[in-house]
Design an enzyme around this catalytic site. Structure first.
Site, PDB file in Angstrom:
ATOM      1  N   HIS A 141     -27.916  -6.613  -1.437  1.00 40.26           N
ATOM      2  CA  HIS A 141     -28.787  -5.807  -2.294  1.00 40.26           C
ATOM      3  C   HIS A 141     -28.234  -5.811  -3.722  1.00 40.26           C
ATOM      4  O   HIS A 141     -27.008  -5.757  -3.919  1.00 40.26           O
ATOM      5  CB  HIS A 141     -28.790  -4.344  -1.846  1.00 40.26           C
ATOM      6  CG  HIS A 141     -29.414  -4.082  -0.511  1.00 40.26           C
ATOM      7  ND1 HIS A 141     -30.173  -4.999   0.180  1.00 40.26           N
ATOM      8  CD2 HIS A 141     -29.394  -2.954   0.255  1.00 40.26           C
ATOM      9  CE1 HIS A 141     -30.592  -4.450   1.320  1.00 40.26           C
ATOM     10  NE2 HIS A 141     -30.123  -3.214   1.388  1.00 40.26           N
TER      11      HIS A 141
ATOM     12  N   CYS B 284     -27.427   1.696   3.173  1.00 39.81           N
ATOM     13  CA  CYS B 284     -26.767   0.557   2.507  1.00 39.81           C
ATOM     14  C   CYS B 284     -26.860   0.626   0.981  1.00 39.81           C
ATOM     15  O   CYS B 284     -25.870   0.371   0.274  1.00 39.81           O
ATOM     16  CB  CYS B 284     -27.364  -0.752   3.014  1.00 39.81           C
ATOM     17  SG  CYS B 284     -29.158  -0.709   3.170  1.00 39.81           S
TER      18      CYS B 284
END
Ligand code: A2P
Length: 342
Positions: A250, A138
């Site tokens: 994130h 990710c």
């Protein structure tokens, strides 16, 4: 690019890890994007076999992966951990379907492509050989989406990245752990630590995945190796990956050194014109990408674009994306969409 799958009105799709944090969003995105599904098969372990999940208003019974025969499937989206992928992905591929694997099991395998559709769709050709396609980490996905348009204009020599990663990257139990620890601390109780190496509520943990002999963590090594594989470039990359008490999305502070001049204005223009990127960069109005903007969205958000005053040909970026969507489920579904494209 030629077809991967024969043209049909609808395709048979399995989601492996359908009861997990990423699997659930895979199903959500397949529905949102109206992926042409004939037969949908949600699979998980024996623990949740027999339970039901909902897809487009209909209930589907979750089946046990261990007992499932993959014959007749077209596409299998795996998000059930590395060991499960190592064992089952080859069996599914041998049965003729295309596996899109969200684990780290196959990413650095020489014969397996590692694909971000906005960056290296051409790499998918390799999947015709072995039918396994790896979905990158990710943190890597959101960074390479931002690096690609810049590297196309002026080659990148070096990247230094520090991440601020949400707990959802560690799965459903991790999401629960942050919520429960927060509740405990706010009510004066001792929090329980099970998933993370330390308490995550009101804390910051500079440790994701296991430590290696050189002092880097495996998460950091993934960002380094995967970036070079996806970008097909000899870029020096170094990373510090950090878990923060955020549920989804994130954030990354990315410092880039180019092979020649790249102004902040030029970078802003290139990023704004690139697929999948939303530039929010207006410091005068205190406007920059936030986790609260990125969560639930499909874009990679980029801001704080500025010259690094300490080094020639260098820039800073702040890059935020929903780690479960673009960082995992959406990227996998975008790959599946290429597989069925005429
Ligand atoms: P289960 O619900 O049966 O445990 P998360 O990333 O949120 O932790 O979710 C992991 C997903 O992977 C879940 O759907 C989980 O199913 C599934 N899973 C874990 N181990 C296996 C396994 N050995 N076989 C099949 N599915 C698995």
């Amino acid at each position: 690019m030629s077809n991967f799958l024969p043209a049909k009105d609808a395709y048979n799709v399995a989601v492996i890890g359908a009861t997990g944090a990423v699997g659930a969003v895979m199903l959500e995105i397949l529905g949102e994007r109206d992926f042409p599904i004939g037969n949908l098969v949600p699979l998980a372990s024996s623990r949740s076999a027999g339970s039901t999940i909902e897809f487009k208003g209909r209930d589907y019974v979750v089946q046990d992966l261990a007992d499932f025969d993959p014959a007749g499937l077209d596409i299998a989206l795996f998000s059930a951990g590395g060991d499960t992928s190592l064992e089952y992905a080859p069996r599914f591929a041998d049965a003729g379907c295309f596996v899109i694997d969200n684990s780290s099991a196959w990413r650095m395998h020489d014969d397996v492509c590692l694909v971000v559709p906005e960056v290296n769709p051409q790499a998918l050709e390799m999947a015709k050989l072995n039918h396994i396609i790896a979905n990158p980490n990710c943190s890597t996905i959101q960074m390479v989406v931002a690096l690609k348009p810049l590297n196309d204009a002026v080659p990148i020599k070096r990247v230094v990245v520090s991440t601020y990663q949400a707990v959802s990257g560690a799965g459903g139990r991790a999401i629960k752990e942050l919520a429960e620890q927060t509740r405990s601390l706010l009510s004066g109780k001792e929090p329980e630590v099970e998933v993370f190496p330390a308490r995550i509520a009101f804390n910051i943990i500079p440790h994701i995945d296991v430590f290696m002999d050189d002092g880097y963590t495996k998460e950091e090594r993934k960002m380094i190796d995967e970036t070079r594989k996806i970008m097909e470039a000899d870029i020096a990359v170094t990373a510090t990956t950090v878990r923060v008490p955020v549920f989804y999305s994130h954030s990354e502070a990315v410092n880039i050194t180019f092979d020649g001049p790249m102004s902040a204005d030029k970078a802003r223009e290139l990023l704004a014109a690139a697929d999948g990127i939303c530039v929010v960069d207006d410091p005068k109005n205190e406007d920059y990408p936030l986790v609260s903007d990125a969560t639930g969205s499909d874009s990679v958000w980029v801001g704080r674009i500025r010259k690094d005053n300490s080094l020639i040909n260098s820039l800073h970026l702040w890059v935020v994306a929903d780690n479960v969507r673009k960082g995992a489920a959406l990227n996998a579904v975008q790959i599946a969409e290429i597989l069925i494209r005429e």
